[in-house]
Scaffold this active site. Sequence first.
Site, PDB file in Angstrom:
ATOM      1  N   TYR A  18       0.987  -1.264  -0.081  1.00 39.27           N
ATOM      2  CA  TYR A  18       0.051  -0.058   0.082  1.00 39.27           C
ATOM      3  C   TYR A  18       0.731   1.381   0.097  1.00 39.27           C
ATOM      4  O   TYR A  18       0.469   2.448  -0.102  1.00 39.27           O
ATOM      5  CB  TYR A  18      -0.784  -0.033   1.171  1.00 39.27           C
ATOM      6  N   HIS A  25      -3.638   6.618  -0.486  1.00 34.55           N
ATOM      7  CA  HIS A  25      -3.912   6.445   0.730  1.00 34.55           C
ATOM      8  C   HIS A  25      -2.752   6.605   1.899  1.00 34.55           C
ATOM      9  O   HIS A  25      -2.995   6.926   3.076  1.00 34.55           O
ATOM     10  CB  HIS A  25      -4.524   4.999   1.344  1.00 34.55           C
ATOM     11  N   ASN A  59      -8.859   3.092   8.160  1.00 35.97           N
ATOM     12  CA  ASN A  59     -10.202   3.299   8.907  1.00 35.97           C
ATOM     13  C   ASN A  59     -10.501   3.278  10.279  1.00 35.97           C
ATOM     14  O   ASN A  59     -11.571   3.676  10.818  1.00 35.97           O
ATOM     15  CB  ASN A  59     -11.334   2.609   7.941  1.00 35.97           C
TER      16      ASN A  59
END
Length: 625
Positions: free
Chosen positions: A440, A445, A491
């Site tokens: 990632y 993000h 999140n």
Amino acid sequence: MDDIFKQVTAKLKSSVPIPIRCVVANVYRKRLNHVTFIGITGSAGKTTTKDMTASILGEFAPCKKTNLSCNTLQAIPATIWYTRKSHRYCVAELSAYGPNTLEESVRIFRPDIAVITCIGRDHYAAYKSMDALAAEKEKIVSWLSPHGTAILNIDDPLVRTIGERCNRRIVWFGESAGAELRLIEARSCWPNPLLLLLEYRGKTYEIRTQLHGTHMVVSVMASLAVALVADLPLGKAISALERFQPVEGRMQPKVSNDGVVFIRDDWKAPYWSINEPLKFLKEANAKRKIVILGTISDGSGDYGPKYKNILKTCREFADSVVFIGTHALRALRGRNKNDNFARGFLNIRNAAEFLRHELRHGDLVLVKGTNQQDHLVRLVLDRDKPVKCWTNQCVSQSYCSKCPKLYKPDQYKSFNVSINSQNCSEVPVIVGLGNPGLRYYHTPHNVGYRVLDKLAKSAGGTWKKYSEGIACTVKIYGKTVHLFKPGTAMNVSGIMVQRFLERTGSNIKNCIIVHEDIKLSFGDMRFKSQGGDAGHKGMRSVLSIFDTEDIIRIRLGVKGFDNTRDAKWFDFGIRNDSRKQKQIVLTKFSKKEEERLKPVIEQAVDVLRNHIKKQLGDKSAEKMT
């Protein structure tokens, strides 16, 4: 052995693609000519109408119905599969949540009787106009057989227009002239239930239901109209209806052990329909009237005016109102600081703590929210037995009362971290949001991570691993600064930020959050000292944990200019909803974007350095233990 068989069968069915399920259900449906299929759609009242209709029909013959509020294409084939030759009726609620979604379900279900309760603004964003939304609802009537019957609400202008175009038999219900089943009067004044006077073919019927709220009249009349079309005696149908109990989460009374009366209307809360339960509360008799309001389920655009309008309405008759959820504080902006009529909580745990001491015997409390976002039923259950699970990230559609985690502690236990400066370290903390893991790192993000990496490298910092994530302590213009990258999914970053501040004795007011913003053009940067999360779930998690919007953050625009990138979705163990718009924040940057990103990261580092230099004091750091 039976349990194992059921589990294997369920697994096989869930693995069968939806198109194949639909084909099988379509073939099986043709073999059920002896069964009367009743399809119910509308923007509100579908589940209550479906359950009430099935309850009435079930008094006369075996009846199958869809479970709970399962009303999408995934549920309809299963409802048909489980309809047996012994059944006389099959009742299903059919949902329209986007273009052609209702037609797909109706084409398989093929109702003999079609019911439209009302047409509101639910899913308006998907259709762009009320006419398009009404056209989708009309498809349930269009798929009726030549001998089928449409049961329509004559008081709803859009439903009435559909009826004017319908070339099938129609049974109108409602208050307006021309209704075959006509409402004369409806009263609902707590603690008394909903009472109705109906007229049918010149005869008047008095009905004493166990429901609450005059807006439940639509479901009552639609269900009785189905009974009439099915050639059932109206008197016996009314008797069956009077025994029907409220559906869970739909104006359902619940009395706590200490005498607090909750009216649970917490399945969903579309803005266009909120006035109806508020009207019920206004006309109720109670010592105190309190409103608990969660997330508006069909919100789009600016939420602020909507919540402020609700607050204004509540002032007319309620004694207090408690807002809970992502937008809870928006209704309170601009109010007098000494005004204690309304309270707002981003964190439901803090709301529960407040309500434990605030509510008392004789209070009538309307609980209105959206279950999938809020799970407000925990506030009701907590009254009798302390709830342990207060997670803000659960997106289960089921009610918490059936969840095995309800009385188990959260996976991530929270700490009490002060948001006040007294007795707290004044060492600044810069938090970069992102997702752990190399795969990632080069995605939008993780821009927050990369800004901190650049800052740490330029300051000669060394990263150290902690249970909350990875951190390092650096000197910027001679001042000690903690850098922190949460070690959990984006999140749910808030709990790790909270733990790290607890470890360092730091204060959220001395904290700066760095994160990407998909709504800002690539390379744009915004410095913000307070406000909402702007749709960013990582920032939402942080705001919720600390129950404040007064947190400094730097937003870096990552709105792609390279449109060749395909969006991908990773759910990190959270429910994957195929209806959600695909996200680009987890797709790797293109080479062109990587080159463009380098000066943006350097600029962000400069902004952070300048902010530390100008805004923060010179006190020495407290070492991390």
